[in-house]
Design a protein around this motif. Structure first.
Motif, mmCIF file in Angstrom:
data_model
loop_
_atom_site.group_PDB
_atom_site.id
_atom_site.type_symbol
_atom_site.label_atom_id
_atom_site.label_comp_id
_atom_site.label_asym_id
_atom_site.label_seq_id
_atom_site.Cartn_x
_atom_site.Cartn_y
_atom_site.Cartn_z
ATOM 1 N N GLN A 1 39.031 41.361 31.163
ATOM 2 C CA GLN A 1 39.224 41.725 32.565
ATOM 3 C C GLN A 1 39.681 43.186 32.666
ATOM 4 O OE1 GLN A 1 38.541 39.864 35.337
ATOM 5 N NE2 GLN A 1 37.650 38.442 33.870
ATOM 6 N N PRO A 2 39.342 43.854 33.761
ATOM 7 C CA PRO A 2 39.678 45.276 33.897
ATOM 8 C C PRO A 2 41.169 45.588 33.844
ATOM 9 C CG PRO A 2 38.197 44.579 35.664
ATOM 10 C CD PRO A 2 38.570 43.356 34.893
ATOM 11 N N THR A 3 42.018 44.628 34.214
ATOM 12 C CA THR A 3 43.459 44.901 34.209
ATOM 13 C C THR A 3 44.161 44.397 32.949
ATOM 14 O OG1 THR A 3 43.818 42.887 35.479
ATOM 15 C CG2 THR A 3 43.708 44.956 36.711
ATOM 16 N N PHE A 4 43.386 43.957 31.956
ATOM 17 C CA PHE A 4 44.019 43.514 30.707
ATOM 18 C C PHE A 4 44.841 44.660 30.132
ATOM 19 C CE2 PHE A 4 44.066 42.935 26.060
ATOM 20 C CZ PHE A 4 44.845 41.792 26.026
ATOM 21 N N GLY A 5 46.075 44.383 29.781
ATOM 22 C CA GLY A 5 46.972 45.386 29.226
ATOM 23 C C GLY A 5 47.980 45.919 30.231
ATOM 24 N N ILE A 6 47.803 45.586 31.503
ATOM 25 C CA ILE A 6 48.723 46.100 32.519
ATOM 26 C C ILE A 6 50.152 45.616 32.273
ATOM 27 C CG2 ILE A 6 48.442 44.277 34.246
ATOM 28 C CD1 ILE A 6 48.325 46.632 36.338
ATOM 29 N N HIS A 7 50.284 44.473 31.625
ATOM 30 C CA HIS A 7 51.603 43.898 31.372
ATOM 31 C C HIS A 7 52.453 44.714 30.398
ATOM 32 C CE1 HIS A 7 48.900 42.372 28.317
ATOM 33 N NE2 HIS A 7 49.934 42.071 27.572
ATOM 34 N N ILE A 8 51.861 45.660 29.710
ATOM 35 C CA ILE A 8 52.651 46.495 28.805
ATOM 36 C C ILE A 8 52.909 47.883 29.391
ATOM 37 C CG2 ILE A 8 51.953 45.234 26.735
ATOM 38 C CD1 ILE A 8 50.010 47.550 26.136
ATOM 39 N N THR A 9 52.523 48.088 30.650
ATOM 40 C CA THR A 9 52.775 49.373 31.295
ATOM 41 C C THR A 9 54.185 49.425 31.877
ATOM 42 O OG1 THR A 9 51.949 48.650 33.455
ATOM 43 C CG2 THR A 9 50.325 49.571 31.905
ATOM 44 N N ASN A 10 54.550 50.557 32.399
ATOM 45 C CA ASN A 10 55.862 50.749 33.027
ATOM 46 C C ASN A 10 56.994 50.362 32.078
ATOM 47 O OD1 ASN A 10 55.254 51.472 36.027
ATOM 48 N ND2 ASN A 10 53.836 49.825 35.508
ATOM 49 N N ASN A 11 56.867 50.818 30.855
ATOM 50 C CA ASN A 11 57.864 50.540 29.814
ATOM 51 C C ASN A 11 58.106 49.047 29.616
ATOM 52 O OD1 ASN A 11 58.390 53.267 29.136
ATOM 53 N ND2 ASN A 11 59.650 53.452 30.979
ATOM 54 N N GLY A 12 57.054 48.253 29.807
ATOM 55 C CA GLY A 12 57.155 46.818 29.605
ATOM 56 C C GLY A 12 57.766 46.067 30.770
ATOM 57 N N HIS A 13 57.983 46.722 31.895
ATOM 58 C CA HIS A 13 58.617 46.070 33.040
ATOM 59 C C HIS A 13 57.624 45.432 34.001
ATOM 60 C CE1 HIS A 13 62.593 47.367 31.997
ATOM 61 N NE2 HIS A 13 62.129 48.583 31.810
ATOM 62 N N PHE A 14 56.334 45.596 33.750
ATOM 63 C CA PHE A 14 55.324 45.027 34.635
ATOM 64 C C PHE A 14 55.153 43.557 34.277
ATOM 65 C CE2 PHE A 14 51.400 44.184 36.744
ATOM 66 C CZ PHE A 14 51.306 45.136 37.761
ATOM 67 N N SER A 15 55.489 42.676 35.197
ATOM 68 C CA SER A 15 55.459 41.241 34.919
ATOM 69 C C SER A 15 54.185 40.597 35.461
ATOM 70 C CB SER A 15 56.668 40.554 35.553
ATOM 71 O OG SER A 15 56.627 39.164 35.298
ATOM 72 N N ILE A 16 53.628 39.701 34.680
ATOM 73 C CA ILE A 16 52.456 38.941 35.111
ATOM 74 C C ILE A 16 52.782 37.450 35.219
ATOM 75 C CG2 ILE A 16 50.844 40.642 34.196
ATOM 76 C CD1 ILE A 16 50.353 38.648 31.843
ATOM 77 N N ILE A 17 54.067 37.139 35.245
ATOM 78 C CA ILE A 17 54.527 35.755 35.337
ATOM 79 C C ILE A 17 54.822 35.436 36.804
ATOM 80 C CG2 ILE A 17 56.272 34.094 34.593
ATOM 81 C CD1 ILE A 17 56.865 36.108 32.251
ATOM 82 N N GLY A 18 54.321 34.332 37.309
ATOM 83 C CA GLY A 18 54.556 33.948 38.700
ATOM 84 C C GLY A 18 56.028 33.896 39.041
ATOM 85 N N GLY A 19 56.351 34.280 40.285
ATOM 86 C CA GLY A 19 57.731 34.267 40.745
ATOM 87 C C GLY A 19 58.170 35.586 41.346
ATOM 88 N N GLY A 20 57.276 36.557 41.379
ATOM 89 C CA GLY A 20 57.571 37.835 42.026
ATOM 90 C C GLY A 20 56.664 38.030 43.223
ATOM 91 N N LEU A 21 57.243 38.339 44.379
ATOM 92 C CA LEU A 21 56.453 38.535 45.594
ATOM 93 C C LEU A 21 56.893 39.798 46.323
ATOM 94 C CD1 LEU A 21 56.405 34.899 47.018
ATOM 95 C CD2 LEU A 21 54.513 36.120 45.932
ATOM 96 N N PRO A 22 55.930 40.517 46.893
ATOM 97 C CA PRO A 22 56.292 41.681 47.699
ATOM 98 C C PRO A 22 56.867 41.231 49.045
ATOM 99 C CG PRO A 22 53.924 41.352 47.757
ATOM 100 C CD PRO A 22 54.488 40.316 46.816
ATOM 101 N N VAL A 23 57.693 42.073 49.620
ATOM 102 C CA VAL A 23 58.241 41.809 50.950
ATOM 103 C C VAL A 23 57.639 42.850 51.890
ATOM 104 C CG1 VAL A 23 60.312 41.598 52.365
ATOM 105 C CG2 VAL A 23 60.396 40.970 49.929
ATOM 106 N N PHE A 24 56.945 42.362 52.907
ATOM 107 C CA PHE A 24 56.327 43.230 53.906
ATOM 108 C C PHE A 24 57.020 43.035 55.246
ATOM 109 C CE2 PHE A 24 52.872 42.727 50.845
ATOM 110 C CZ PHE A 24 52.352 44.009 50.770
#
Length: 144
Positions: free
Chosen positions: A83-106
């Motif tokens: 997938q095009p976003t494979f590897g995104i989880h290791i960006t931002n010094n490892g702080h990018f989470s791909i585990i469910g439980g995070g939601l944006p607030v609008f």
């Protein structure tokens, strides 16, 4: 010049109150983090019994949701080999989470922060985060 809207400390407290209520309903003590729109921590609570390892996970989920402006569960489905976003989880010094439980607030269609919940399964964490958002919109004058 840009004007930035962000959650206040009292807004963060409302989100945390909603998450705590939902956590109590399912009898799973959670770690709950709320960030501003830039992913910087505003408030954090670890319920009695919340997992120590979930402290940083909750913060990372809130960070990701705020800065990526999408739920962390979305990236879980996209971050697989091929997938095009494979590897995104290791960006931002490892702080990018791909585990469910995070939601944006609008608020009024504008990103103002993120919430991250951790200590249950990814599905339970996401359900608590969703309940916190519902509680937030019900107990404030804000609309998504």
């Amino acid at each position: 010049m840009l004007e930035v809207r962000r959650l206040s400390l009292s807004d963060a407290a409302v989100l945390i109150d909603g998450a705590i209520a939902a956590s109590n309903d399912i009898r799973i003590p959670m770690c709950i983090a709320v960030t501003d729109e830039s992913g910087h921590l505003i408030d954090f609570k670890r319920m009695d019994g919340g997992k120590i390892s979930s402290i940083s996970i909750a913060v990372d989920k809130a960070f990701t949701a705020a800065v990526a402006r999408k739920g962390t569960h979305v990236y879980n489905q996209l971050c697989v080999p091929g997938q095009p976003t494979f590897g995104i989880h290791i960006t931002n010094n490892g702080h990018f989470s791909i585990i469910g439980g995070g939601l944006p607030v609008f608020v009024s269609g504008e990103i103002v922060g993120g919430i991250g919940v951790s200590s249950g399964t990814a599905i339970q964490d996401q359900e608590v985060a969703e309940a916190a958002l519902s509680y937030f919109y019900k107990h404030t004058d804000y609309q998504p």
